[in-house]
Design an enzyme around this catalytic site. Structure first.
Site, PDB file in Angstrom:
ATOM      1  N   ARG A  54     -51.707 -90.221  21.245  1.00  0.00           N
ATOM      2  CA  ARG A  54     -52.623 -90.195  20.105  1.00  0.00           C
ATOM      3  C   ARG A  54     -52.753 -88.799  19.508  1.00  0.00           C
ATOM      4  O   ARG A  54     -52.961 -88.661  18.302  1.00  0.00           O
ATOM      5  CB  ARG A  54     -53.988 -90.735  20.531  1.00  0.00           C
ATOM      6  CG  ARG A  54     -53.992 -92.245  20.716  1.00  0.00           C
ATOM      7  CD  ARG A  54     -55.270 -92.772  21.362  1.00  0.00           C
ATOM      8  NE  ARG A  54     -56.486 -92.193  20.869  1.00  0.00           N
ATOM      9  CZ  ARG A  54     -57.427 -92.847  20.174  1.00  0.00           C
ATOM     10  NH1 ARG A  54     -57.250 -94.118  19.871  1.00  0.00           N
ATOM     11  NH2 ARG A  54     -58.523 -92.233  19.793  1.00  0.00           N
ATOM     12  N   SER A  55     -52.620 -87.761  20.323  1.00  0.00           N
ATOM     13  CA  SER A  55     -52.644 -86.395  19.785  1.00  0.00           C
ATOM     14  C   SER A  55     -51.483 -86.197  18.816  1.00  0.00           C
ATOM     15  O   SER A  55     -51.623 -85.572  17.768  1.00  0.00           O
ATOM     16  CB  SER A  55     -52.556 -85.363  20.914  1.00  0.00           C
ATOM     17  OG  SER A  55     -53.628 -85.495  21.805  1.00  0.00           O
ATOM     18  N   ARG A  65     -49.818 -84.257   5.252  1.00  0.00           N
ATOM     19  CA  ARG A  65     -50.575 -83.496   4.257  1.00  0.00           C
ATOM     20  C   ARG A  65     -49.897 -82.162   3.943  1.00  0.00           C
ATOM     21  O   ARG A  65     -49.861 -81.737   2.787  1.00  0.00           O
ATOM     22  CB  ARG A  65     -52.004 -83.267   4.731  1.00  0.00           C
ATOM     23  CG  ARG A  65     -52.866 -84.494   4.634  1.00  0.00           C
ATOM     24  CD  ARG A  65     -53.123 -84.876   3.183  1.00  0.00           C
ATOM     25  NE  ARG A  65     -54.018 -86.008   3.093  1.00  0.00           N
ATOM     26  CZ  ARG A  65     -53.661 -87.199   2.631  1.00  0.00           C
ATOM     27  NH1 ARG A  65     -52.429 -87.412   2.210  1.00  0.00           N
ATOM     28  NH2 ARG A  65     -54.536 -88.169   2.585  1.00  0.00           N
ATOM     29  N   HIS A  68     -47.234 -82.860   1.596  1.00  0.00           N
ATOM     30  CA  HIS A  68     -47.774 -83.075   0.246  1.00  0.00           C
ATOM     31  C   HIS A  68     -48.043 -81.745  -0.451  1.00  0.00           C
ATOM     32  O   HIS A  68     -47.945 -81.646  -1.673  1.00  0.00           O
ATOM     33  CB  HIS A  68     -49.072 -83.889   0.305  1.00  0.00           C
ATOM     34  CG  HIS A  68     -48.862 -85.312   0.700  1.00  0.00           C
ATOM     35  ND1 HIS A  68     -49.839 -86.058   1.311  1.00  0.00           N
ATOM     36  CD2 HIS A  68     -47.785 -86.133   0.583  1.00  0.00           C
ATOM     37  CE1 HIS A  68     -49.383 -87.275   1.541  1.00  0.00           C
ATOM     38  NE2 HIS A  68     -48.130 -87.341   1.115  1.00  0.00           N
ATOM     39  N   SER A  94     -52.424 -80.688  22.626  1.00  0.00           N
ATOM     40  CA  SER A  94     -52.432 -81.244  23.976  1.00  0.00           C
ATOM     41  C   SER A  94     -53.788 -80.940  24.579  1.00  0.00           C
ATOM     42  O   SER A  94     -54.126 -79.771  24.762  1.00  0.00           O
ATOM     43  CB  SER A  94     -51.322 -80.621  24.835  1.00  0.00           C
ATOM     44  OG  SER A  94     -51.480 -81.003  26.198  1.00  0.00           O
ATOM     45  N   GLY A  95     -54.553 -81.982  24.850  1.00  0.00           N
ATOM     46  CA  GLY A  95     -55.873 -81.767  25.424  1.00  0.00           C
ATOM     47  C   GLY A  95     -55.809 -80.966  26.708  1.00  0.00           C
ATOM     48  O   GLY A  95     -56.526 -79.983  26.873  1.00  0.00           O
ATOM     49  N   SER A  96     -54.921 -81.337  27.599  1.00  0.00           N
ATOM     50  CA  SER A  96     -54.808 -80.661  28.888  1.00  0.00           C
ATOM     51  C   SER A  96     -54.060 -79.338  28.803  1.00  0.00           C
ATOM     52  O   SER A  96     -54.223 -78.468  29.653  1.00  0.00           O
ATOM     53  CB  SER A  96     -54.089 -81.560  29.895  1.00  0.00           C
ATOM     54  OG  SER A  96     -52.723 -81.728  29.517  1.00  0.00           O
ATOM     55  N   GLY A  97     -53.200 -79.209  27.802  1.00  0.00           N
ATOM     56  CA  GLY A  97     -52.354 -78.021  27.704  1.00  0.00           C
ATOM     57  C   GLY A  97     -51.234 -78.013  28.728  1.00  0.00           C
ATOM     58  O   GLY A  97     -50.567 -76.997  28.915  1.00  0.00           O
ATOM     59  N   THR A  99     -49.064 -81.028  29.028  1.00  0.00           N
ATOM     60  CA  THR A  99     -48.134 -82.118  28.726  1.00  0.00           C
ATOM     61  C   THR A  99     -46.711 -81.579  28.758  1.00  0.00           C
ATOM     62  O   THR A  99     -46.360 -80.670  27.991  1.00  0.00           O
ATOM     63  CB  THR A  99     -48.457 -82.732  27.349  1.00  0.00           C
ATOM     64  OG1 THR A  99     -49.833 -83.116  27.326  1.00  0.00           O
ATOM     65  CG2 THR A  99     -47.569 -83.929  27.067  1.00  0.00           C
ATOM     66  N   SER A 156     -60.354 -89.424  23.345  1.00  0.00           N
ATOM     67  CA  SER A 156     -60.684 -89.857  21.983  1.00  0.00           C
ATOM     68  C   SER A 156     -61.314 -88.762  21.140  1.00  0.00           C
ATOM     69  O   SER A 156     -60.917 -88.551  19.987  1.00  0.00           O
ATOM     70  CB  SER A 156     -61.599 -91.079  22.008  1.00  0.00           C
ATOM     71  OG  SER A 156     -60.921 -92.194  22.536  1.00  0.00           O
ATOM     72  N   GLU A 159     -58.739 -86.187  20.115  1.00  0.00           N
ATOM     73  CA  GLU A 159     -57.806 -86.696  19.109  1.00  0.00           C
ATOM     74  C   GLU A 159     -58.458 -86.793  17.738  1.00  0.00           C
ATOM     75  O   GLU A 159     -57.832 -86.477  16.720  1.00  0.00           O
ATOM     76  CB  GLU A 159     -57.267 -88.050  19.574  1.00  0.00           C
ATOM     77  CG  GLU A 159     -56.455 -87.930  20.855  1.00  0.00           C
ATOM     78  CD  GLU A 159     -56.686 -89.043  21.867  1.00  0.00           C
ATOM     79  OE1 GLU A 159     -57.449 -89.998  21.569  1.00  0.00           O
ATOM     80  OE2 GLU A 159     -56.122 -88.952  22.966  1.00  0.00           O
ATOM     81  N   ASP A 167     -57.012 -81.810   8.781  1.00  0.00           N
ATOM     82  CA  ASP A 167     -57.434 -81.987   7.392  1.00  0.00           C
ATOM     83  C   ASP A 167     -58.101 -80.725   6.855  1.00  0.00           C
ATOM     84  O   ASP A 167     -57.903 -80.353   5.697  1.00  0.00           O
ATOM     85  CB  ASP A 167     -58.380 -83.178   7.262  1.00  0.00           C
ATOM     86  CG  ASP A 167     -57.638 -84.506   7.160  1.00  0.00           C
ATOM     87  OD1 ASP A 167     -56.408 -84.504   6.967  1.00  0.00           O
ATOM     88  OD2 ASP A 167     -58.303 -85.551   7.276  1.00  0.00           O
TER      89      ASP A 167
END
Length: 192
Positions: A54-55, A65, A68, A94-97, A99, A156, A159, A167
């Site tokens: 999901r990341s 974007r 674009h 990466s949440g854990s750093g 991966t 969650s 992510e 954004d």
């Protein structure tokens, strides 16, 4: 088995409040990291994005974007992604750093002289140590099931923050570019 009765309106409000709290903490404490990441994106010859699961999906939204905006952007793993080189930027999440595929890619990027910008929850991680800029998201990583860092499942909150930070980075770059929405529109996909 989870037996509590679900209330989607309550959950929507809790998730919204939690995400807003995390983003406010980033805004209050990480102006330098945000600014450095924006500068790195703006200065890069090409931007490569990479995250797992999901990341990675959240970073794909950022890649779109940035495209674009007129930047040369590649999603690592796509068959048309070229080799990363000096002058390029690898934008990772990466949440854990830790991966494996992301850390290996960052190691390769570092070895060829590319810059690395990372979004993570872990300041003391292999990925953070390889990175030129690090935005730390105050959220649980996917292995934290304690509920202390987030009421949401797994990563969650991280992510969601990655998507919204992406954004915000885009929005700042867009405003600096002086381009109008009409200038960006012709770069939207037209083979749909």
């Amino acid at each position: 088995m989870h037996t509590a009765i679900s209330d989607p309106v309550r959950d929507l409000r809790r998730i919204g409040a939690e995400t807003a709290q995390a983003l406010e903490a980033i805004a209050a404490t990480q102006n330098d990291a945000l600014a450095a990441t924006i500068e790195a994106i703006g200065a890069a010859r090409r931007v490569f994005v990479l995250g797992a699961g999901r990341s990675g999906l959240a970073l794909r939204m950022t890649a779109m974007r940035l495209m674009h905006l007129g930047l040369h952007v590649h999603v690592v793993g796509d068959t048309t992604t070229p080799a990363i080189e000096a002058g390029d930027l690898l934008l990772t999440a990466s949440g854990s750093g830790t991966t494996g595929a992301v850390v290996r890619a960052a190691t390769t990027a570092r070895s060829v002289g590319a810059r690395i910008a990372t979004l993570t929850t872990a300041t003391s991680s292999p990925l953070a140590e390889l990175s030129d800029t690090v935005i730390v998201v105050p959220a649980a990583d996917k292995l934290d099931r304690s509920g202390a860092a987030s009421v949401q499942y797994a990563g969650s909150l991280f992510e969601q923050a990655v998507a919204l930070i992406g954004d915000a980075l885009f929005h700042t770059l867009w405003q600096r570019s002086g381009q109008s929405a009409d200038d960006l529109w012709p770069r939207h996909a037209n083979l749909e």
